[in-house]
Design a protein around this motif. Structure first.
Motif, mmCIF file in Angstrom:
data_model
loop_
_atom_site.group_PDB
_atom_site.id
_atom_site.type_symbol
_atom_site.label_atom_id
_atom_site.label_comp_id
_atom_site.label_asym_id
_atom_site.label_seq_id
_atom_site.Cartn_x
_atom_site.Cartn_y
_atom_site.Cartn_z
ATOM 1 N N GLU A 198 0.885 -1.165 0.000
ATOM 2 C CA GLU A 198 0.000 0.000 0.000
ATOM 3 C C GLU A 198 0.921 1.213 0.000
ATOM 4 O OE1 GLU A 198 -3.660 2.402 2.083
ATOM 5 O OE2 GLU A 198 -2.599 0.945 3.333
ATOM 6 N N ARG A 209 -6.325 0.656 5.577
ATOM 7 C CA ARG A 209 -6.516 -0.240 4.438
ATOM 8 C C ARG A 209 -5.618 -1.482 4.589
ATOM 9 N NH1 ARG A 209 -8.275 0.856 -1.162
ATOM 10 N NH2 ARG A 209 -8.884 2.943 -0.515
ATOM 11 N N ASP A 247 4.206 5.520 3.703
ATOM 12 C CA ASP A 247 3.739 6.904 3.559
ATOM 13 C C ASP A 247 4.942 7.841 3.656
ATOM 14 O OD1 ASP A 247 0.608 8.064 3.740
ATOM 15 O OD2 ASP A 247 2.186 9.556 4.102
ATOM 16 N N ASP A 307 9.311 7.955 -0.134
ATOM 17 C CA ASP A 307 8.521 8.410 -1.270
ATOM 18 C C ASP A 307 8.040 7.156 -2.007
ATOM 19 O OD1 ASP A 307 7.668 10.241 -3.500
ATOM 20 O OD2 ASP A 307 9.142 9.028 -4.541
ATOM 21 N N ALA A 308 6.760 7.107 -2.340
ATOM 22 C CA ALA A 308 6.177 5.906 -2.941
ATOM 23 C C ALA A 308 6.948 5.481 -4.197
ATOM 24 C CB ALA A 308 4.709 6.159 -3.274
ATOM 25 N N ASP A 348 -3.580 4.852 -3.801
ATOM 26 C CA ASP A 348 -4.782 5.594 -3.407
ATOM 27 C C ASP A 348 -4.369 7.020 -3.028
ATOM 28 O OD1 ASP A 348 -7.534 5.877 -2.659
ATOM 29 O OD2 ASP A 348 -6.945 5.623 -0.569
HETATM 30 N N1 SAM Z 1 -5.076 4.740 1.308
HETATM 31 C C1 SAM Z 1 -5.533 5.514 2.427
HETATM 32 C C2 SAM Z 1 -6.875 4.998 2.950
HETATM 33 O O1 SAM Z 1 -7.515 4.128 2.301
HETATM 34 O O2 SAM Z 1 -7.328 5.439 4.013
HETATM 35 C C3 SAM Z 1 -5.597 7.008 2.101
HETATM 36 C C4 SAM Z 1 -4.373 7.606 1.466
HETATM 37 S S1 SAM Z 1 -4.381 9.377 1.390
HETATM 38 C C5 SAM Z 1 -5.568 9.728 0.164
HETATM 39 C C6 SAM Z 1 -2.883 9.762 0.551
HETATM 40 C C7 SAM Z 1 -1.610 9.603 1.398
HETATM 41 O O3 SAM Z 1 -0.491 9.689 0.507
HETATM 42 C C8 SAM Z 1 -1.361 10.688 2.451
HETATM 43 O O4 SAM Z 1 -1.247 10.090 3.717
HETATM 44 C C9 SAM Z 1 -0.017 11.344 2.054
HETATM 45 O O5 SAM Z 1 0.828 11.626 3.161
HETATM 46 C C10 SAM Z 1 0.605 10.260 1.192
HETATM 47 N N2 SAM Z 1 1.561 10.713 0.160
HETATM 48 C C11 SAM Z 1 1.472 11.785 -0.663
HETATM 49 N N3 SAM Z 1 2.514 11.810 -1.521
HETATM 50 C C12 SAM Z 1 3.267 10.700 -1.248
HETATM 51 C C13 SAM Z 1 4.449 10.154 -1.817
HETATM 52 N N4 SAM Z 1 5.071 10.745 -2.835
HETATM 53 N N5 SAM Z 1 4.932 9.014 -1.307
HETATM 54 C C14 SAM Z 1 4.312 8.394 -0.277
HETATM 55 N N6 SAM Z 1 3.180 8.869 0.308
HETATM 56 C C15 SAM Z 1 2.668 10.009 -0.180
#
Ligand code: SAM
Length: 430
Positions: free
Chosen positions: A82, A90, A108, A136-137, A157
Motif C-alpha cells: 500500500e 486499508r 507513507d 517516497d512511494a 490511493d
Molecule cells: N489509502 C488511504 C486509505 O484508504 O485510508 C488514504 C491515502 S491518502 C488519500 C494519501 C496519502 O499519501 C497521504 O497520507 C499522504 O501523506 C501520502 N503521500 C502523498 N505523496 C506521497 C508520496 N510521494 N509518497 C508516499 N506517500 C505520499
C-alpha cells in the motif's frame, strides 16, 4: 458498521475487522471510502485465490518435469504494497480480512502518518504481517522493480491524480499481478480541463454525458501506455466509477509481442458539437495470421474503419477531438461474477455489501464490447423533446435488432451497439 468515538484525545474508528486510532488531524482518513476499501478486499480475496492456484500449477508443472512432487499453493508467497497508506487502515483490513497474504508493506511519505500506522498495526495485532515504510512511494517502488522483489499487488490511493506513481508501479508488480488505482481528480478527467488531462494522462478529456466511463478509459489508457514502455500490458478486470472518484483493478503482464496489440485497444473520440454524437476511431487493428508459425501471431495494419469526416453525418456540425481512450473491455465478467459470489457469501463482513452487490450486478450486465453510452433525458433534451420512458427506448432498440444495457457509471444510461442513426430514427418516432 463504522463507529467513531473519542478515546483520550484519539479518535477511534472501526471499519470491517480493523479498529484504528488517529491522533493527528494531519493524517488523512475518509469514511466515504469504506466502499472503496470493502470492494478492494473482495477483489483481492478472489484475485489472490486465482493467483496462487495459477502459480502453484505452473510451479507444479515445472517441478514435475524435474521429477519433484509439488501440489501446495500454500508455498506461493503473496505480497502487497500500500504505497500511500495514511492511517494504515486499508493495510490492516487487508491483513485481517484477505486470506493468504504473506506480507504487506504500508508506506507513507509523512512521518506522522508512519507513526500512526505503527501504533495501529500493534493495536490490531498485525505487526507480524505488516511492515511500515517511510519513503517516497516512487522511490520505494523503483527499489522493487527487479522481478525477484516485485509485489503480487500494489495499491495506489493518492490525493487526486495517480499519474506520477504509474511509471514505478507498472514495473514493480509481478507478472500476472494486480495494480489497484484510485483517481479523484474527476474535474480534469471529465472534461473541465482537457489540456491538464493531456498533460497528466496523455489523453484529451471531453465534456460529455458519458464522462465517468470516459474517465475510466482515459486512466486505463494511461496505465497501458506506462506499462508498454517496459514491454508490459494490462488486463482490466474491474473498473468502477463511484461517488467522486474512479477505481480500476488491472492485471499486469509482461510480453513485448502482446504490446503490439495495444493500438487496437485504443481509440480517438470524435464528439459532434451539435448533437453530441460520439464516434470512435480505432488507432490500429490486428487480425490473427494463420500462416504464421505462432498461432498468436498478429498482423498489424491501419484501421479498417472509414475515417470520421469533418462534419457530423447527423447534423452537419464540426467535431471536438478527444482521447485516446481504452476502447477494449474494462471488466472481466467471469472475474466480476466470482467477486459478486464472494460478497454474497460474506455479506455480513462488508459494511457496504448491498452497494457492492448492486454495482457489480450492473457491471455484469453491461455490454462489454460497447464503449460509452447515451443518457436518456440528455438525448431528448438535445432536440427539445419530452423524454421517452426508458422501457420504451430499450424495447425500440431491441426491436430494431440491437443490444442494450445500462452502465453502472450513470443513471438513465443507454449502452448500445445500435448505430447513432438508429437511435435518431427511434427519437423521430416519439
Ligand atoms: N489509502 C488511504 C486509505 O484508504 O485510508 C488514504 C491515502 S491518502 C488519500 C494519501 C496519502 O499519501 C497521504 O497520507 C499522504 O501523506 C501520502 N503521500 C502523498 N505523496 C506521497 C508520496 N510521494 N509518497 C508516499 N506517500 C505520499
Amino acid at each position: 458498521n463504522m463507529d467513531t468515538s473519542n478515546i483520550i484525545g484519539k479518535q477511534s474508528i472501526i471499519e470491517g475487522q480493523a479498529e484504528i486510532r488517529v491522533s493527528s488531524e494531519k493524517v488523512f482518513y475518509n469514511p466515504v471510502q469504506e466502499f472503496n476499501r470493502d470492494l478492494s478486499i473482495a477483489v483481492l480475496s478472489v484475485f489472490i485465490n486465482d493467483y496462487r492456484k495459477e502459480k502453484a500449477f505452473k510451479k507444479c508443472e515445472k517441478l514435475k518435469s524435474e521429477g519433484i512432487d509439488f501440489e501446495d499453493s500454500h508455498d506461493i508467497p503473496v505480497t502487497i504494497l500500500e504505497a500511500l497508506s495514511a492511517t494504515g487502515l486499508r493495510s490492516i483490513r487487508y491483513a485481517k480480512e484477505v486470506s493468504n497474504v504473506t506480507k504487506i508493506i504500508a508506506n507513507d511519505l509523512s512521518e506522522q502518518a508512519v507513526e500512526t500506522i505503527k501504533d495501529n498495526i500493534v493495536y490490531n495485532s498485525v505487526d507480524n504481517v505488516i511492515e511500515t515504510s517511510h519513503d517516497d512511494a516512487c522511490m520505494l517502488m523503483y527499489k522493487h522493480k527487479h522481478h525477484s522483489k516485485r509485489f503480487t499487488a500494489i495499491d495506489l490511493d493518492p490525493y487526486g491524480c495517480p499519474s506520477i506513481f504509474l511509471d514505478s508501479a507498472v514495473q514493480s508488480v509481478q507478472d500476472g499481478g494486480l495494480l489497484l488505482v484510485t483517481a479523484t481528480d474527476m474535474a480534469v478527467l471529465a472534461g473541465n480541463s482537457p489540456e491538464t488531462c493531456y498533460v497528466k494522462y496523455g489523453a484529451i478529456s471531453l465534456k460529455t454525458k458519458c464522462c465517468h466511463e470516459m474517465a475510466l478509459r482515459i486512466l486505463l489508457q494511461s496505465i497501458e501506455h506506462h506499462a508498454n514502455r517496459y514491454s508490459r500490458f494490462i488486463e482490466p478486470i474491474l473498473s468502477i466509477s463511484a461517488d467522486f472518484y474512479i477505481r480500476v483493478f488491472v492485471k499486469i503482464y509482461s510480453g513485448a509481442f502482446h504490446c503490439k496489440k495495444t493500438t487496437s485497444k485504443l481509440s480517438m473520440v470524435y464528439q459532434c458539437v451539435g448533437c453530441d454524437n460520439l464516434t470512435l476511431q480505432p488507432l490500429g487493428a490486428f487480425k490473427p495470421n494463420p500462416t504464421e508459425k505462432n498461432p498468436d501471431q498478429v498482423k498489424s495494419f491501419l484501421p479498417s474503419v472509414p475515417p470520421v469526416g469533418e462534419f457530423c453525418v447527423h447534423c452537419n456540425q464540426r467535431h471536438h477531438l478527444g482521447g485516446p481512450i481504452w476502447s477494449a473491455p474494462i471488466h472481466n465478467v467471469d472475474f466480476v461474477s466470482r467477486v459478486l459470489n464472494h460478497v454474497e457469501e460474506n455479506s455480513h463482513k462488508f459494511g457496504t455489501a448491498k452497494r457492492i452487490q448492486g454495482i457489480l450486478s450492473m457491471v455484469q450486465e453491461e455490454l462489454q464490447d460497447t464503449p460509452l453510452y447515451y443518457i436518456l433525458d440528455k438525448l431528448f433534451g438535445r432536440v427539445h423533446l419530452e423524454t421517452m420512458p426508458m422501457l420504451r427506448m430499450r424495447s425500440a432498440i431491441l426491436n430494431a435488432g440491437y443490444q442494450v444495457s445500462f452502465s453502472h457509471a450513470a443513471k438513465l444510461s443507454i449502452k448500445t451497439n445500435a448505430p447513432a442513426h438508429i437511435i435518431w430514427d427511434i427519437i423521430r418516432t416519439w
